[in-house]
Design a protein around this motif. Sequence first.
Motif, PDB file in Angstrom:
ATOM      1  N   ARG A  22       0.840  -1.210   0.000  1.00 23.93           N
ATOM      2  CA  ARG A  22       0.000   0.000   0.000  1.00 23.93           C
ATOM      3  C   ARG A  22       0.874   1.259   0.000  1.00 23.93           C
ATOM      4  O   ARG A  22       0.618   2.200  -0.743  1.00 23.93           O
ATOM      5  N   LEU A  23       1.878   1.269   0.858  1.00 20.50           N
ATOM      6  CA  LEU A  23       2.784   2.411   0.922  1.00 20.50           C
ATOM      7  C   LEU A  23       3.487   2.621  -0.419  1.00 20.50           C
ATOM      8  O   LEU A  23       3.542   3.731  -0.940  1.00 20.50           O
ATOM      9  N   ALA A  24       4.010   1.551  -1.000  1.00 22.27           N
ATOM     10  CA  ALA A  24       4.691   1.648  -2.293  1.00 22.27           C
ATOM     11  C   ALA A  24       3.718   2.091  -3.388  1.00 22.27           C
ATOM     12  O   ALA A  24       4.082   2.875  -4.267  1.00 22.27           O
ATOM     13  N   ALA A  25       2.476   1.626  -3.327  1.00 19.23           N
ATOM     14  CA  ALA A  25       1.478   2.021  -4.326  1.00 19.23           C
ATOM     15  C   ALA A  25       1.197   3.516  -4.243  1.00 19.23           C
ATOM     16  O   ALA A  25       1.089   4.194  -5.276  1.00 19.23           O
ATOM     17  N   VAL A  26       1.097   4.045  -3.043  1.00 18.39           N
ATOM     18  CA  VAL A  26       0.884   5.489  -2.879  1.00 18.39           C
ATOM     19  C   VAL A  26       2.081   6.250  -3.455  1.00 18.39           C
ATOM     20  O   VAL A  26       1.902   7.237  -4.173  1.00 18.39           O
ATOM     21  N   LEU A 107      -5.831   8.932  -0.849  1.00 21.18           N
ATOM     22  CA  LEU A 107      -7.292   8.843  -0.906  1.00 21.18           C
ATOM     23  C   LEU A 107      -7.757   7.945  -2.041  1.00 21.18           C
ATOM     24  O   LEU A 107      -8.662   7.119  -1.861  1.00 21.18           O
ATOM     25  N   ARG A 108      -7.155   8.090  -3.206  1.00 24.69           N
ATOM     26  CA  ARG A 108      -7.558   7.242  -4.341  1.00 24.69           C
ATOM     27  C   ARG A 108      -7.335   5.769  -4.028  1.00 24.69           C
ATOM     28  O   ARG A 108      -8.204   4.938  -4.284  1.00 24.69           O
ATOM     29  N   ALA A 109      -6.180   5.440  -3.474  1.00 25.79           N
ATOM     30  CA  ALA A 109      -5.881   4.041  -3.158  1.00 25.79           C
ATOM     31  C   ALA A 109      -6.820   3.512  -2.077  1.00 25.79           C
ATOM     32  O   ALA A 109      -7.347   2.401  -2.186  1.00 25.79           O
ATOM     33  N   GLY A 110      -7.054   4.309  -1.050  1.00 25.63           N
ATOM     34  CA  GLY A 110      -7.948   3.876   0.028  1.00 25.63           C
ATOM     35  C   GLY A 110      -9.376   3.681  -0.446  1.00 25.63           C
ATOM     36  O   GLY A 110     -10.022   2.680  -0.108  1.00 25.63           O
ATOM     37  N   ILE A 125      -8.406  -1.342   6.222  1.00 26.85           N
ATOM     38  CA  ILE A 125      -8.121  -0.416   5.117  1.00 26.85           C
ATOM     39  C   ILE A 125      -7.975   1.002   5.649  1.00 26.85           C
ATOM     40  O   ILE A 125      -6.980   1.684   5.358  1.00 26.85           O
ATOM     41  N   VAL A 126      -8.940   1.443   6.425  1.00 25.00           N
ATOM     42  CA  VAL A 126      -8.908   2.818   6.936  1.00 25.00           C
ATOM     43  C   VAL A 126      -7.665   3.028   7.803  1.00 25.00           C
ATOM     44  O   VAL A 126      -6.942   4.017   7.641  1.00 25.00           O
ATOM     45  N   SER A 127      -7.391   2.109   8.685  1.00 22.24           N
ATOM     46  CA  SER A 127      -6.231   2.224   9.576  1.00 22.24           C
ATOM     47  C   SER A 127      -4.918   2.270   8.800  1.00 22.24           C
ATOM     48  O   SER A 127      -4.032   3.076   9.102  1.00 22.24           O
ATOM     49  N   ASN A 146      -8.905   9.924   7.512  1.00 17.04           N
ATOM     50  CA  ASN A 146      -9.799   9.176   8.388  1.00 17.04           C
ATOM     51  C   ASN A 146     -11.257   9.544   8.113  1.00 17.04           C
ATOM     52  O   ASN A 146     -12.097   8.665   7.901  1.00 17.04           O
ATOM     53  N   ALA A 147     -11.564  10.829   8.103  1.00 15.83           N
ATOM     54  CA  ALA A 147     -12.947  11.280   7.925  1.00 15.83           C
ATOM     55  C   ALA A 147     -13.490  10.892   6.549  1.00 15.83           C
ATOM     56  O   ALA A 147     -14.610  10.378   6.437  1.00 15.83           O
ATOM     57  N   LEU A 148     -12.695  11.103   5.516  1.00 11.96           N
ATOM     58  CA  LEU A 148     -13.168  10.819   4.174  1.00 11.96           C
ATOM     59  C   LEU A 148     -13.349   9.325   3.942  1.00 11.96           C
ATOM     60  O   LEU A 148     -14.381   8.895   3.421  1.00 11.96           O
ATOM     61  N   LEU A 149     -12.368   8.518   4.334  1.00 10.63           N
ATOM     62  CA  LEU A 149     -12.505   7.076   4.145  1.00 10.63           C
ATOM     63  C   LEU A 149     -13.624   6.502   4.994  1.00 10.63           C
ATOM     64  O   LEU A 149     -14.355   5.606   4.543  1.00 10.63           O
ATOM     65  N   ASP A 150     -13.786   7.018   6.192  1.00 10.19           N
ATOM     66  CA  ASP A 150     -14.879   6.556   7.047  1.00 10.19           C
ATOM     67  C   ASP A 150     -16.240   6.867   6.421  1.00 10.19           C
ATOM     68  O   ASP A 150     -17.126   6.018   6.376  1.00 10.19           O
ATOM     69  N   ARG A 151     -16.385   8.069   5.908  1.00  8.47           N
ATOM     70  CA  ARG A 151     -17.646   8.468   5.272  1.00  8.47           C
ATOM     71  C   ARG A 151     -17.931   7.606   4.039  1.00  8.47           C
ATOM     72  O   ARG A 151     -19.040   7.117   3.854  1.00  8.47           O
TER      73      ARG A 151
END
Length: 159
Positions: A22-26, A107-110, A125-127, A146-151
């Motif tokens: 995930r980190l490498a993808a970002v 944000l796109r990846a999440g 995923i969110v964490s 956090n807020a955007l992915l949670d929503r």
Amino acid sequence: MAASRNTTRTFRWQANKRGAARLAAVQALYQMDVVGTGVMETVAEYEVFRLGKDLDGKQYLAADPQWFRSIITGVVAEQKILDPMICRTLPETWPLSRLDLTLRAILRAGVWELKKRKDIPTAVIVSEYIDIAKAFFETEEPKLVNALLDRLARELRPI
């Protein structure tokens, strides 16, 4: 340049190859935005020269290459769907184009994972993406992630 900040710190991702992917993808999505390279070229570069390798004295974390590829190719393929989803959760005064490129990549990846990887728990995923945001930013950006992915998780994965 936000994408180079704090990436050499030791993270719990060292034991988590999906987290490292995930980190490498970002990082790769950021690079693609800045340099304009394509998916295949970027994936090949990361798999040959970066994932789990020493590059210019920096040790990249060992990552799950299939997970890395799925995030990159998925985000690029779905970007025209993901971006409007992200935009409608942002304040009207903050268009997507105003966001830092690293934050946009996070944000796109999440959002892609929330949308496409129903086999992965929402909390994981969110964490993970909050942790990635903390690796690059020290102020409000992790809270925004956090807020955007949670929503969006509540929308994409209703109980």
